[in-house]
Design a protein around this motif. Structure first.
Motif, PDB file in Angstrom:
ATOM      1  N   LEU A  94       0.811  -1.213   0.000  1.00  0.00           N
ATOM      2  CA  LEU A  94       0.000   0.000   0.000  1.00  0.00           C
ATOM      3  C   LEU A  94       0.848   1.270   0.000  1.00  0.00           C
ATOM      4  CD1 LEU A  94      -2.874  -0.959   2.461  1.00  0.00           C
ATOM      5  CD2 LEU A  94      -2.737  -1.252  -0.030  1.00  0.00           C
ATOM      6  N   LYS A  95       2.152   1.129   0.175  1.00  0.00           N
ATOM      7  CA  LYS A  95       3.029   2.296   0.150  1.00  0.00           C
ATOM      8  C   LYS A  95       3.097   2.847  -1.276  1.00  0.00           C
ATOM      9  CE  LYS A  95       6.925   2.111   2.430  1.00  0.00           C
ATOM     10  NZ  LYS A  95       8.216   1.626   2.981  1.00  0.00           N
ATOM     11  N   PRO A  96       2.839   4.143  -1.437  1.00  0.00           N
ATOM     12  CA  PRO A  96       2.920   4.732  -2.773  1.00  0.00           C
ATOM     13  C   PRO A  96       4.367   4.789  -3.276  1.00  0.00           C
ATOM     14  CG  PRO A  96       1.817   6.209  -1.225  1.00  0.00           C
ATOM     15  CD  PRO A  96       2.377   5.079  -0.439  1.00  0.00           C
ATOM     16  N   ILE A  97       4.526   4.697  -4.586  1.00  0.00           N
ATOM     17  CA  ILE A  97       5.823   4.855  -5.234  1.00  0.00           C
ATOM     18  C   ILE A  97       5.697   6.032  -6.192  1.00  0.00           C
ATOM     19  CG2 ILE A  97       7.500   3.819  -6.809  1.00  0.00           C
ATOM     20  CD1 ILE A  97       6.803   1.104  -5.619  1.00  0.00           C
ATOM     21  N   ALA A  98       6.615   6.987  -6.085  1.00  0.00           N
ATOM     22  CA  ALA A  98       6.571   8.186  -6.930  1.00  0.00           C
ATOM     23  C   ALA A  98       6.509   7.800  -8.404  1.00  0.00           C
ATOM     24  CB  ALA A  98       7.788   9.063  -6.660  1.00  0.00           C
ATOM     25  N   GLY A  99       5.614   8.449  -9.134  1.00  0.00           N
ATOM     26  CA  GLY A  99       5.489   8.201 -10.565  1.00  0.00           C
ATOM     27  C   GLY A  99       4.607   7.021 -10.929  1.00  0.00           C
ATOM     28  N   GLU A 100       4.160   6.244  -9.963  1.00  0.00           N
ATOM     29  CA  GLU A 100       3.298   5.085 -10.222  1.00  0.00           C
ATOM     30  C   GLU A 100       1.855   5.435  -9.845  1.00  0.00           C
ATOM     31  OE1 GLU A 100       4.274   1.341 -10.189  1.00  0.00           O
ATOM     32  OE2 GLU A 100       6.352   1.750 -10.698  1.00  0.00           O
ATOM     33  N   THR A 101       0.910   4.826 -10.536  1.00  0.00           N
ATOM     34  CA  THR A 101      -0.487   5.032 -10.179  1.00  0.00           C
ATOM     35  C   THR A 101      -0.788   4.311  -8.870  1.00  0.00           C
ATOM     36  OG1 THR A 101      -1.164   3.119 -11.479  1.00  0.00           O
ATOM     37  CG2 THR A 101      -1.274   5.267 -12.567  1.00  0.00           C
ATOM     38  N   SER A 102      -1.775   4.809  -8.171  1.00  0.00           N
ATOM     39  CA  SER A 102      -2.191   4.204  -6.905  1.00  0.00           C
ATOM     40  C   SER A 102      -3.427   3.348  -7.145  1.00  0.00           C
ATOM     41  CB  SER A 102      -2.490   5.296  -5.871  1.00  0.00           C
ATOM     42  OG  SER A 102      -1.344   6.051  -5.606  1.00  0.00           O
ATOM     43  N   PRO A 103      -3.276   2.021  -7.204  1.00  0.00           N
ATOM     44  CA  PRO A 103      -4.399   1.151  -7.549  1.00  0.00           C
ATOM     45  C   PRO A 103      -5.387   0.886  -6.412  1.00  0.00           C
ATOM     46  CG  PRO A 103      -2.459  -0.169  -7.149  1.00  0.00           C
ATOM     47  CD  PRO A 103      -2.030   1.275  -7.048  1.00  0.00           C
ATOM     48  N   TYR A 104      -5.038   1.306  -5.207  1.00  0.00           N
ATOM     49  CA  TYR A 104      -5.901   1.047  -4.058  1.00  0.00           C
ATOM     50  C   TYR A 104      -6.323   2.375  -3.436  1.00  0.00           C
ATOM     51  CZ  TYR A 104      -3.589  -3.453  -4.591  1.00  0.00           C
ATOM     52  OH  TYR A 104      -3.102  -4.613  -5.100  1.00  0.00           O
ATOM     53  N   VAL A 105      -7.339   2.301  -2.591  1.00  0.00           N
ATOM     54  CA  VAL A 105      -7.787   3.483  -1.873  1.00  0.00           C
ATOM     55  C   VAL A 105      -8.147   3.076  -0.446  1.00  0.00           C
ATOM     56  CG1 VAL A 105     -10.204   3.289  -2.582  1.00  0.00           C
ATOM     57  CG2 VAL A 105      -9.277   5.521  -2.011  1.00  0.00           C
ATOM     58  N   LEU A 106      -7.750   3.911   0.503  1.00  0.00           N
ATOM     59  CA  LEU A 106      -8.165   3.696   1.891  1.00  0.00           C
ATOM     60  C   LEU A 106      -9.495   4.416   2.069  1.00  0.00           C
ATOM     61  CD1 LEU A 106      -4.966   4.285   4.062  1.00  0.00           C
ATOM     62  CD2 LEU A 106      -5.940   2.129   3.297  1.00  0.00           C
ATOM     63  N   ASP A 107     -10.536   3.681   2.397  1.00  0.00           N
ATOM     64  CA  ASP A 107     -11.839   4.263   2.713  1.00  0.00           C
ATOM     65  C   ASP A 107     -11.916   4.354   4.230  1.00  0.00           C
ATOM     66  OD1 ASP A 107     -13.173   4.684   0.184  1.00  0.00           O
ATOM     67  OD2 ASP A 107     -13.177   2.508  -0.030  1.00  0.00           O
ATOM     68  N   ILE A 108     -11.852   5.588   4.733  1.00  0.00           N
ATOM     69  CA  ILE A 108     -11.832   5.828   6.180  1.00  0.00           C
ATOM     70  C   ILE A 108     -13.179   6.415   6.586  1.00  0.00           C
ATOM     71  CG2 ILE A 108     -10.649   7.026   8.064  1.00  0.00           C
ATOM     72  CD1 ILE A 108      -8.263   7.371   6.060  1.00  0.00           C
ATOM     73  N   SER A 109     -13.755   5.904   7.672  1.00  0.00           N
ATOM     74  CA  SER A 109     -14.995   6.472   8.209  1.00  0.00           C
ATOM     75  C   SER A 109     -14.804   6.752   9.696  1.00  0.00           C
ATOM     76  CB  SER A 109     -16.178   5.529   7.988  1.00  0.00           C
ATOM     77  OG  SER A 109     -16.047   4.369   8.766  1.00  0.00           O
ATOM     78  N   TRP A 110     -15.572   7.712  10.186  1.00  0.00           N
ATOM     79  CA  TRP A 110     -15.513   8.075  11.602  1.00  0.00           C
ATOM     80  C   TRP A 110     -16.770   8.846  11.967  1.00  0.00           C
ATOM     81  CZ3 TRP A 110     -13.065  10.561   7.709  1.00  0.00           C
ATOM     82  CH2 TRP A 110     -13.279  11.936   7.568  1.00  0.00           C
ATOM     83  N   GLU A 111     -16.961   9.023  13.270  1.00  0.00           N
ATOM     84  CA  GLU A 111     -18.057   9.845  13.777  1.00  0.00           C
ATOM     85  C   GLU A 111     -17.491  11.154  14.271  1.00  0.00           C
ATOM     86  OE1 GLU A 111     -20.602   8.234  16.784  1.00  0.00           O
ATOM     87  OE2 GLU A 111     -21.129   6.510  15.551  1.00  0.00           O
ATOM     88  N   ASP A 112     -18.134  12.265  13.863  1.00  0.00           N
ATOM     89  CA  ASP A 112     -17.715  13.580  14.356  1.00  0.00           C
ATOM     90  C   ASP A 112     -18.373  13.820  15.720  1.00  0.00           C
ATOM     91  OD1 ASP A 112     -20.350  14.436  13.915  1.00  0.00           O
ATOM     92  OD2 ASP A 112     -19.841  15.612  12.139  1.00  0.00           O
ATOM     93  N   PRO A 113     -18.052  14.943  16.403  1.00  0.00           N
ATOM     94  CA  PRO A 113     -18.618  15.183  17.738  1.00  0.00           C
ATOM     95  C   PRO A 113     -20.148  15.245  17.770  1.00  0.00           C
ATOM     96  CG  PRO A 113     -16.716  16.579  17.398  1.00  0.00           C
ATOM     97  CD  PRO A 113     -17.006  15.917  16.077  1.00  0.00           C
TER      98      PRO A 113
END
Length: 126
Positions: A94-113
């Motif tokens: 999952l570590k990005p490499i400069a100049g390469e496309t990012s084939p994955y995505v982190l979908d992060i969810s949370w609750e606000d106050p």
């Protein structure tokens, strides 16, 4: 449920001993609760074109992250439906490499106050 327009989280990959860890930083001025990252299914490296996934990374949720606080997101790699040891961990993919496309995505969810569920997507990987 709402999509967060700004960047609430920053992330970085941390090398610790012989393993890679994912660290999230809460950039907001609010305490965020029930922080979760959806499971990431990895492309098969053995099959040209990335055949059906045999590996995935599951992250544990974090109860809360204070403003400007960093939190390491606990994770586990699963291959062929079974958890594997540190020697087969796949988080480094999952570590990005400069100049390469990012084939994955982190979908992060949370609750606000206010108790509203928020989301952020961060492209990752190589």
């Amino acid at each position: 449920m709402a999509t967060n327009i700004g960047q609430t989280f920053a992330l970085r990959f941390v090398e610790s001993d012989s393993k890679v860890l994912l660290e999230l930083m809460n950039l907001s001025g609010q305490t965020l609760r029930s922080v979760e990252i959806l499971t990431i299914f990895l492309k098969d490296e053995e099959i040209v074109g990335g055949g059906p996934s045999t590996a995935h990374i599951k992250f544990e949720s974090v109860k809360s992250i204070q403003p400007q606080e960093k939190s390491v997101m606990p994770h586990r790699t699963w291959i062929n439906g079974k958890p594997v040891g540190v020697d087969h961990d796949q988080l480094q993919r999952l570590k990005p490499i400069a100049g390469e496309t990012s084939p994955y995505v982190l979908d992060i969810s949370w609750e606000d106050p206010e108790g509203k569920t928020r989301f952020q997507r961060i492209p990752v990987g190589h």
